[in-house]
Enzyme design. Structure first.
Site, short mmCIF file in Angstrom:
data_model
loop_
_atom_site.label_atom_id
_atom_site.label_comp_id
_atom_site.label_asym_id
_atom_site.label_seq_id
_atom_site.Cartn_x
_atom_site.Cartn_y
_atom_site.Cartn_z
N GLY A 570 0.82 -1.20 0.00
CA GLY A 570 0.00 0.00 0.00
C GLY A 570 0.85 1.25 0.00
O GLY A 570 2.07 1.20 -0.16
N GLU A 574 3.91 -2.61 3.47
CA GLU A 574 3.49 -3.90 2.94
C GLU A 574 2.20 -4.37 3.60
O GLU A 574 1.84 -3.94 4.70
CB GLU A 574 4.58 -4.96 3.15
CG GLU A 574 5.85 -4.74 2.33
CD GLU A 574 6.72 -3.64 2.87
OE1 GLU A 574 6.54 -3.30 4.06
OE2 GLU A 574 7.55 -3.11 2.12
N ASP A 683 -12.01 8.27 -2.33
CA ASP A 683 -11.11 7.50 -3.22
C ASP A 683 -11.80 6.24 -3.69
O ASP A 683 -11.21 5.16 -3.73
CB ASP A 683 -9.82 7.17 -2.47
CG ASP A 683 -8.70 6.74 -3.43
OD1 ASP A 683 -8.87 6.92 -4.65
OD2 ASP A 683 -7.68 6.22 -2.96
#
EC number: 2.7.10.2
Length: 822
Positions: A570, A574, A683
């Site tokens: 991300g 990790e 998002d």
């Protein structure tokens, strides 16, 4: 001689940068000089005009106005006014012609310098990463696995008892499997690095430098035209001035763009210094398991991993090939457009075509990068494919050591085992099962009864919390918790009784814990006894335990987790698979890099703070957070199907439209729930949704989410992290986020779904996308999309936020469409 063959070295790059700076300084000097000439001509023309006005009163010679002297003077003053008009027109022509074009040339030159530096840095970074960093990382892991394999082999060979030998062999086989799989990754990495090295030094870097030289020569030709036009406009008819201008014109005519940089190349050119290409490091095989350098290992342990890798590489190659075709079409289209515009543009207006020429050169450079990626994947596919074709339809070769182990098993031992399946077959079955789920997770642990768990795992143990906080946690009579006394190495049982908290120190002696009466080997056993027997803690107090007050359910310790393999990456670090030690629950663990600054770590935890309040089948579920030490973890439910975007691209071809309608209906239900909680996701996209094994869709990735009482959030930061192609116009223009802006993003999610994972606004940059939307244009209807769904998309993309439907209406509409669809 050319940039592409003479300036590939870092020294050449430095020389190019110095040259660009020097040429820009020269152009700026020319612009200032021309601007001063325009100013001077205007002032001179103004003075001549003023002189004409002063004599406009018609002063005449004494002989009268008809005298030859008066007529001559009148003609002189009249021609002076004409001269002032001519000079004024020359000044305006200089300003709108050569000076304006020179400003455009300087702007394009600055853009070219910036673009070249960015592309050169990008090429060097990608080469360093692929050719050095990735390879060194693989080599380090390789050495570690070789050591592990050697150690496991030694233990296996030294084991004497059957039980120990089976256990040692199992560990050895696992280490072999890891070593072979990593060996294959290293072979593929080396091949990719070799091809990247080849493309970098043969195509991409020379192509970039050739493009730079072409554009510089084109700009030199344009500068020549500008200077010639300037001289033609500013030229006067007097002989002495004309002589000077002829010399100036000759100087300008001596400019030859094709020879402009020969002197520069003679001074700074050098033979390309190509560093040696990476090769397989055979020293890694000194203690290896009979592995061949540069050769893939295909045996009973690696068969399925090679098959899966081949499938993955083939899929990536298909995407890369599509990208190459797209970029080739873009290059061809730009070439056609440029050729057409060149035919319809006056040679002295070539400066207007510079931006398109740079677009063409950037497109060619992008094509070279895409071809490099395609070649790397093609080479890896050929390695894997040839290995699989060598195997054919036969069985994969056995691992030599395991094959010997089969023969060493005596018939007596086989009889004693009662016809049990051979160990190797069990192991093969075990390894084949590894690849069935999307992610592998650690094996289940043996569960421990609550009373036998250590103190720090008990829900009612709160650690070293302040005494003042205890009063807030204990609300009813009989509520209790155990804590560690601050400043003292002792444990305290705190209980609410008669409206006030009471605190009892737990006595410890001879490894037994007690308050009054019998002692117990552990505090959990003592508390369990007091709670079940309902006897007073002390005879004097009469306090009885009724209800344990648990600590915050979201707080986990790092020791509560068993981490598995890395399943993703991300923005903050990790992502791993894992299990909870307490009940073997499979989880996904997001980690936060320790090197991040505090403000980014706070943003990382923002997602957990948002998700703590939510419980919905279409929202990914938070399990807890680990913040007691580094690295910080966010623990969430493990959604085995992976992200929705990858799911659409890999599984979309076999999905029915009704299934897609069900999945976007799940997304709408989750967003309706968030809307009711005044949560703005900010998002929403296919990449930020997860899919379960039963094709249930869940909204995920709340790192940018905000909760606002009025449902509106005003962002103050720039657009650097904003997903422009998914974001509503009012959010891009004014930073105004709301559920209505999430509805716009949901429309893009619908488009992604029914285009089976295509990228929105292909071939458009972020800025071009914004201009495209502002002009009223929208994405076209995907081929598989029902008309009713596309009408819903268009409603989601209404420019005015108030004209977009709410998520409640979207849910109802999608439900209705799904019922009608057969």
């Amino acid at each position: 001689m050319g940039f592409s063959s003479e300036l590939c070295s870092p020294q050449g790059h430095g020389a190019v940068q110095q040259m660009q700076e020097a040429e820009l300084r020269l152009l700026e000097g020319m612009r200032k000089w021309m601007a001063q000439r325009v100013k001077s001509d205007r002032e001179y023309a103004g003075l001549l005009h003023h002189m004409s006005l002063q004599d406009s009163g018609g002063q005449s010679w004494s002989s009268g106005p008809d005298s030859p002297v008066s007529q001559s003077w009148a003609e002189i003053t009249s021609q002076t006014e004409n001269l002032s008009r001519v000079l004024r027109q020359h000044a305006e022509d200089l300003n709108s012609g050569p000076l304006s074009k020179l400003s455009v040339l300087i702007r394009e030159r600055q853009h070219l310098r910036k673009t070249y530096n960015e592309q050169w840095q990008q090429l060097q970074q990608e080469l360093t990463k692929t050719h050095s960093q990735d390879i060194e990382k693989l080599k380090t892991q390789y050495r570690t696995l070789v050591r592990d394999s050697t150690q496991a082999r030694r233990k296996y060979q030294e084991a004497s008892k059957d039980k120990d030998r089976d256990k040692a062999k199992d560990k050895y086989v696992r280490s072999l499997w890891k070593l072979f799989a990593h060996h294959n990754r290293y072979v593929l990495g080396v091949r990719a690095a070799q091809l990247h090295h080849h493309h970098h030094h043969r195509f991409m870097l020379p192509g970039l430098l050739q493009s730079l030289q072409d554009l510089h020569e084109e700009m030199a030709g344009i500068l020549k035209d500008i200077l010639q036009e300037y001289l033609e406009i500013s030229s006067l008819v007097q002989d002495d001035v004309a002589s000077i201008h002829r010399e100036l014109a000759a100087a300008a005519a001596r400019i030859q763009p094709e020879f402009e940089y020969l002197g520069f190349l003679r001074q700074y050119g050098s033979t390309p210094d190509v560093p040696p290409c990476v090769t397989f490091d055979e020293s890694l095989l000194e203690d290896g398991e009979q592995l061949e350098p540069g050769e893939l290992q295909l045996n009973e342990l690696t068969l399925e991993s090679v098959q899966h890798t081949l499938t993955s590489v083939t899929d990536e190659l298909a995407v890369a090939t599509k990208e190459v075709l797209s970029r080739q079409e873009m290059v061809s289209q730009l070439q056609r457009e440029l050729q057409s515009e060149e035919q319809n543009t006056h040679p002295r207006e070539r400066v207007q075509l510079l931006s398109k020429r740079q677009m063409l050169q950037e497109a060619i450079q992008g094509l070279q990068i895409a071809l490099c990626s395609q070649d790397k994947l093609q080479a890896q596919q050929e390695l894997l494919q040839s290995k699989m074709e060598q195997l054919g339809t036969g069985e994969p070769p056995a691992v030599p050591l395991l094959q010997d182990d089969r023969h060493s098993t005596s018939s007596t031992e086989q009889e004693r085992e009662g016809g049990r399946t051979p160990t190797l077959e069990i192991l093969k079955s075990h390894f084949s099962g590894i690849f069935r789920p999307k992610f592998s997770i650690p094996p289940p642990l043996q569960l421990v009864p609550e009373v036998q768990k250590p103190l720090y795992e008990q829900l009612w143990y709160h650690g070293a919390i302040p005494r003042a906080e205890v009063a807030e946690l204990l609300t009813h009579s009989g509520d209790f918790l155990v804590r560690e006394s601050q400043g003292k190495q002792e444990y305290v049982l705190s209980v609410m009784w008669d409206g006030q908290p009471r605190h009892f120190i737990i006595q410890s002696s001879d490894n037994l814990y007690r308050l009054e009466g019998d002692g117990f080997p552990s505090i959990p056993l003592l508390i369990t006894h007091l709670l079940s027997s309902q006897q007073p803690l002390t005879k004097k107090s009469g306090v009885v335990l009724f209800r344990a007050v648990p600590k915050d359910k979201w707080v986990l310790k790092h020791e509560d987790l068993v981490l598995g393999e890395q399943i993703g990456r991300g923005n903050f670090g990790e992502v791993f698979s894992g299990r909870l030690r307490a009940d073997n629950t499979p989880v996904a663990v997001k980690s936060c890099r320790e090197t991040l600054p505090p403000d980014l770590k706070a943003k990382f935890l923002q997602e957990a703070r948002i998700l703590k309040q939510y419980n919905h089948p279409n929202i990914v579920r938070l399990i807890g957070v680990c913040t007691q030490k580094q690295p910080i973890y966010i623990v969430m439910e493990l959604v085995q199907g992976g992200d929705f975007l990858t799911f659409l691209r890999t599984e979309g071809a076999r999905l029915r439209v009704k299934t897609l309608l069900q999945m976007v209906g799940d997304a709408a239900a989750g967003m309706e729930y968030l809307e009711s909680k005044c949560c703005i996701h900010r998002d929403l996209a296919a990449r930020n949704c997860l899919v379960t094994e039963k094709n249930v869709l869940k909204i995920s990735d709340f790192g940018m989410s905000r909760e606002e009482a009025d449902g509106i959030y005003a962002a103050s930061a720039g657009l650097r992290q904003v997903p422009v192609k998914w974001t509503a116009p009012e959010a891009l223009n004014y930073g105004r986020y709301s559920s209505e802006s999430d509805v716009w993003s949901f429309g893009i999610l619908l488009w992604e779904t029914f285009s089976l994972g295509a990228s929105p606004y292909p071939n458009l940059t972020n800025q071009q996308t914004r201009e495209f939307v502002e002009k009223g244009h929208r994405l076209p209807c995907p081929e598989l999309c029902p008309d009713a769904v596309f009408r819903l998309m268009e409603q989601c993309w209404a420019y005015e936020p108030g004209q977009r439907p709410s998520f409640s209406i979207i849910c109802q509409e999608l439900h209705s469409i799904r019922k009608r669809h057969r």
